[in-house]
Design a protein around this motif. Structure first.
Motif, PDB file in Angstrom:
ATOM      1  N   LEU A 169      -6.805  34.661 -66.451  1.00 22.35           N
ATOM      2  CA  LEU A 169      -6.098  34.469 -66.712  1.00 22.35           C
ATOM      3  C   LEU A 169      -4.738  33.728 -66.238  1.00 22.35           C
ATOM      4  CD1 LEU A 169      -6.029  37.109 -68.855  1.00 22.35           C
ATOM      5  CD2 LEU A 169      -7.948  35.187 -69.574  1.00 22.35           C
ATOM      6  N   SER A 170      -4.639  32.675 -67.026  1.00 26.39           N
ATOM      7  CA  SER A 170      -3.685  31.913 -66.041  1.00 26.39           C
ATOM      8  C   SER A 170      -1.818  32.246 -66.575  1.00 26.39           C
ATOM      9  CB  SER A 170      -3.700  30.432 -66.918  1.00 26.39           C
ATOM     10  OG  SER A 170      -3.261  29.861 -67.959  1.00 26.39           O
ATOM     11  N   LEU A 171      -1.335  32.230 -65.702  1.00 30.73           N
ATOM     12  CA  LEU A 171       0.531  32.234 -66.000  1.00 30.73           C
ATOM     13  C   LEU A 171       1.083  32.035 -67.163  1.00 30.73           C
ATOM     14  CD1 LEU A 171       2.889  33.553 -65.025  1.00 30.73           C
ATOM     15  CD2 LEU A 171       3.145  30.545 -64.095  1.00 30.73           C
ATOM     16  N   ALA A 172       0.354  31.111 -67.762  1.00 29.14           N
ATOM     17  CA  ALA A 172       0.975  30.892 -69.520  1.00 29.14           C
ATOM     18  C   ALA A 172       0.264  31.635 -70.330  1.00 29.14           C
ATOM     19  CB  ALA A 172       0.502  29.141 -69.771  1.00 29.14           C
ATOM     20  N   THR A 173      -0.851  32.326 -70.142  1.00 34.91           N
ATOM     21  CA  THR A 173      -2.259  32.358 -71.066  1.00 34.91           C
ATOM     22  C   THR A 173      -0.947  34.391 -71.324  1.00 34.91           C
ATOM     23  OG1 THR A 173      -3.296  31.671 -70.874  1.00 34.91           O
ATOM     24  CG2 THR A 173      -4.139  33.382 -71.214  1.00 34.91           C
ATOM     25  N   MET A 174      -0.726  34.220 -69.810  1.00 28.01           N
ATOM     26  CA  MET A 174      -0.264  35.711 -69.292  1.00 28.01           C
ATOM     27  C   MET A 174       0.675  36.210 -70.117  1.00 28.01           C
ATOM     28  SD  MET A 174      -3.094  38.009 -68.227  1.00 28.01           S
ATOM     29  CE  MET A 174      -1.788  39.361 -68.349  1.00 28.01           C
ATOM     30  N   GLU A 175       1.189  35.081 -69.742  1.00 25.90           N
ATOM     31  CA  GLU A 175       3.240  35.030 -70.644  1.00 25.90           C
ATOM     32  C   GLU A 175       3.367  34.988 -72.278  1.00 25.90           C
ATOM     33  OE1 GLU A 175       6.005  32.276 -67.538  1.00 25.90           O
ATOM     34  OE2 GLU A 175       4.423  31.441 -69.384  1.00 25.90           O
ATOM     35  N   LEU A 176       2.323  34.833 -73.299  1.00 26.07           N
ATOM     36  CA  LEU A 176       1.594  34.949 -74.562  1.00 26.07           C
ATOM     37  C   LEU A 176       1.066  35.994 -74.675  1.00 26.07           C
ATOM     38  CD1 LEU A 176       1.287  33.595 -77.398  1.00 26.07           C
ATOM     39  CD2 LEU A 176      -0.711  32.513 -76.568  1.00 26.07           C
ATOM     40  N   LEU A 177       0.189  36.850 -73.706  1.00 24.35           N
ATOM     41  CA  LEU A 177      -0.042  38.195 -74.083  1.00 24.35           C
ATOM     42  C   LEU A 177       1.306  39.079 -73.754  1.00 24.35           C
ATOM     43  CD1 LEU A 177      -3.745  38.180 -72.517  1.00 24.35           C
ATOM     44  CD2 LEU A 177      -3.368  37.464 -74.609  1.00 24.35           C
ATOM     45  N   SER A 228       4.504  38.147 -74.793  1.00 25.10           N
ATOM     46  CA  SER A 228       4.406  38.198 -75.482  1.00 25.10           C
ATOM     47  C   SER A 228       4.612  39.346 -76.753  1.00 25.10           C
ATOM     48  CB  SER A 228       5.090  37.051 -75.996  1.00 25.10           C
ATOM     49  OG  SER A 228       4.067  36.370 -76.731  1.00 25.10           O
ATOM     50  N   TRP A 229       3.081  39.218 -76.734  1.00 23.87           N
ATOM     51  CA  TRP A 229       2.846  39.744 -77.797  1.00 23.87           C
ATOM     52  C   TRP A 229       3.011  41.772 -77.669  1.00 23.87           C
ATOM     53  CZ3 TRP A 229      -2.037  36.232 -78.402  1.00 23.87           C
ATOM     54  CH2 TRP A 229      -2.299  35.582 -79.056  1.00 23.87           C
ATOM     55  N   GLY A 230       2.691  41.763 -76.731  1.00 21.63           N
ATOM     56  CA  GLY A 230       2.812  43.076 -75.947  1.00 21.63           C
ATOM     57  C   GLY A 230       1.163  43.406 -75.716  1.00 21.63           C
ATOM     58  N   LEU A 231       0.593  43.350 -75.716  1.00 22.01           N
ATOM     59  CA  LEU A 231      -0.889  43.009 -74.790  1.00 22.01           C
ATOM     60  C   LEU A 231      -0.849  42.874 -73.410  1.00 22.01           C
ATOM     61  CD1 LEU A 231      -2.990  41.019 -77.608  1.00 22.01           C
ATOM     62  CD2 LEU A 231      -2.209  43.474 -77.542  1.00 22.01           C
ATOM     63  N   GLU A 232       0.063  42.713 -72.599  1.00 22.99           N
ATOM     64  CA  GLU A 232      -0.070  42.796 -70.805  1.00 22.99           C
ATOM     65  C   GLU A 232      -1.202  43.241 -70.123  1.00 22.99           C
ATOM     66  OE1 GLU A 232       1.804  40.931 -67.010  1.00 22.99           O
ATOM     67  OE2 GLU A 232       3.584  41.770 -68.747  1.00 22.99           O
ATOM     68  N   ASP A 233      -0.621  44.607 -70.533  1.00 27.04           N
ATOM     69  CA  ASP A 233      -0.512  46.441 -70.497  1.00 27.04           C
ATOM     70  C   ASP A 233      -2.316  46.205 -70.544  1.00 27.04           C
ATOM     71  OD1 ASP A 233       1.230  46.256 -68.711  1.00 27.04           O
ATOM     72  OD2 ASP A 233       2.593  48.030 -70.002  1.00 27.04           O
ATOM     73  N   ALA A 264      -9.020  43.621 -81.818  1.00 29.49           N
ATOM     74  CA  ALA A 264      -8.171  44.798 -82.174  1.00 29.49           C
ATOM     75  C   ALA A 264      -6.402  44.454 -83.042  1.00 29.49           C
ATOM     76  CB  ALA A 264      -8.181  45.814 -81.046  1.00 29.49           C
ATOM     77  N   HIS A 265      -6.050  43.893 -81.761  1.00 29.51           N
ATOM     78  CA  HIS A 265      -3.924  43.384 -82.290  1.00 29.51           C
ATOM     79  C   HIS A 265      -4.401  43.065 -83.685  1.00 29.51           C
ATOM     80  CE1 HIS A 265      -0.251  42.753 -81.652  1.00 29.51           C
ATOM     81  NE2 HIS A 265      -0.617  40.671 -81.678  1.00 29.51           N
ATOM     82  N   LEU A 266      -5.293  41.908 -83.422  1.00 30.73           N
ATOM     83  CA  LEU A 266      -5.476  41.015 -84.658  1.00 30.73           C
ATOM     84  C   LEU A 266      -5.647  41.510 -85.783  1.00 30.73           C
ATOM     85  CD1 LEU A 266      -5.735  38.201 -86.501  1.00 30.73           C
ATOM     86  CD2 LEU A 266      -8.108  37.726 -85.903  1.00 30.73           C
ATOM     87  N   GLY A 267      -6.698  42.607 -85.735  1.00 34.96           N
ATOM     88  CA  GLY A 267      -7.049  43.814 -87.105  1.00 34.96           C
ATOM     89  C   GLY A 267      -5.569  44.272 -87.649  1.00 34.96           C
TER      90      GLY A 267
END
Length: 308
Positions: free
Chosen positions: A48-56, A58-63, A123-126
């Motif tokens: 997962l790239s840096l940009a991908t992790m920044e997006l996750l 921002s959605w509260g999904l990093e952890d 799960a987040h989408l749901g």
């Protein structure tokens, strides 16, 4: 329900789920269609790239994403065998280090198997009220005009049509949607095939501090690599020549023997989950939009093949 859909997305891989989340967060009524009845259990992609992790983030999904990953250096490690990792060296693959990432971002690239990431995204989408996922539904055709799109789908009940304003094709390099709307491949490069195997073994005990996102092995009978996908979960790969290799080379004992040579450990007893031959190459669509149809992402459909 179908008449209330604004956007249909073909494919529930990372690209399709990511597109659906962004749309749902904006209140767009979105339907994701996926031919697989359940998420793949094989690790598949892990970086997962840096940009991908920044997006996750921002959605509260990093952890939640990192909870299924492992802490490694994202650069490949070149060595004769895993047992000789201490004598190896790092190869630059374009991923910033954690230290470099810290200069520009609150997060960093991560090693997380796709089999963990997809359920986190789904799960987040749901939890977002304006989107849903239908599994076991295959997109078999698409037509579009100036006012909308009509998607033909097939499930256990037969074929039906779904109307929407837009269609996003996230259904991989062999995209049914791309072909249905007549978008050709501008670049097509078939580079060959690889033997691939998912297995479990306590390899970290042998590697110690040399923790990398991929190990490229030079001391085995043919070029091999190991990719970590969890505390004891790994993917093993090796070159595959159809002129020299055949079904007998997919036998678990032969694959285990090759793993032992690549690991430099004759006592290694890997528990193999699946073995297969996976094609790889470079493909690029000529364009990424045709009216109300858009192409996004990458999902290697061939990697779903589980031959043993």
């Amino acid at each position: 329900m179908d008449g209330d859909v604004q956007v249909v997305i073909a494919g529930a891989g990372p690209a399709g789920l990511t597109a659906a989340i962004e749309l749902a967060r904006a209140g767009v009524r979105t339907l994701v269609l996926e031919r697989r009845p359940r998420a793949s259990a094989t690790p598949r992609a892990t970086g997962l790239s840096l940009a991908t992790m920044e997006l996750l983030r921002s959605w509260g999904l990093e952890d939640r994403a990192r909870a299924g990953g492992i802490e490694v250096r994202m650069s490949p490690w070149l060595c004769r065998t895993l047992a000789e990792a201490a004598g190896g060296r790092s190869i630059d693959a374009g991923f910033p280090t954690r230290e470099q990432s810290a200069l520009i971002s609150p997060t960093a690239p991560a090693c997380v198997p796709q089999s963990h990431l997809e359920p986190v995204l789904e799960a987040h989408l749901g939890s977002l009220g304006s989107a849903r996922v239908e599994r076991g539904v295959e997109v078999v055709g698409a037509d579009h005009g100036p006012d909308g799109v009509r998607v033909t789908v097939r499930d256990d009940g037969g074929e039906r049509q779904v109307d929407a304003e837009y269609l996003i094709a996230a259904d991989g390099i062999h995209s049914t949607v791309r072909q249905a709307v007549g978008i050709p491949l501008g670049l097509r490069g078939e580079h060959g095939e690889r033997l691939a195997a998912a297995f479990r073994a306590p390899l970290w005990d042998r590697l110690g501090e040399y923790r990398s996102a991929i190990y490229v092995i030079t001391g085995a009978p043919r070029e091999c690599f190991f990719v970590p996908a969890g505390p004891e979960r790994w993917v093993f790969g090796a070159t595959w020549d159809p002129a020299r290799h055949g079904p007998a080379d997919l036998a678990p004992e032969r694959v285990r023997a090759l793993m032992r040579e690549a690991a430099g450990d004759v006592a290694l007893e890997p528990r193999i989950d699946w073995i297969g031959v996976v094609p790889y190459g470079v493909h690029l669509a000529e364009r990424f939009r045709d009216g109300r149809v858009l192409l996004v992402g990458w999902r290697d459909a061939d990697s779903d093949q589980e031959l043993r």
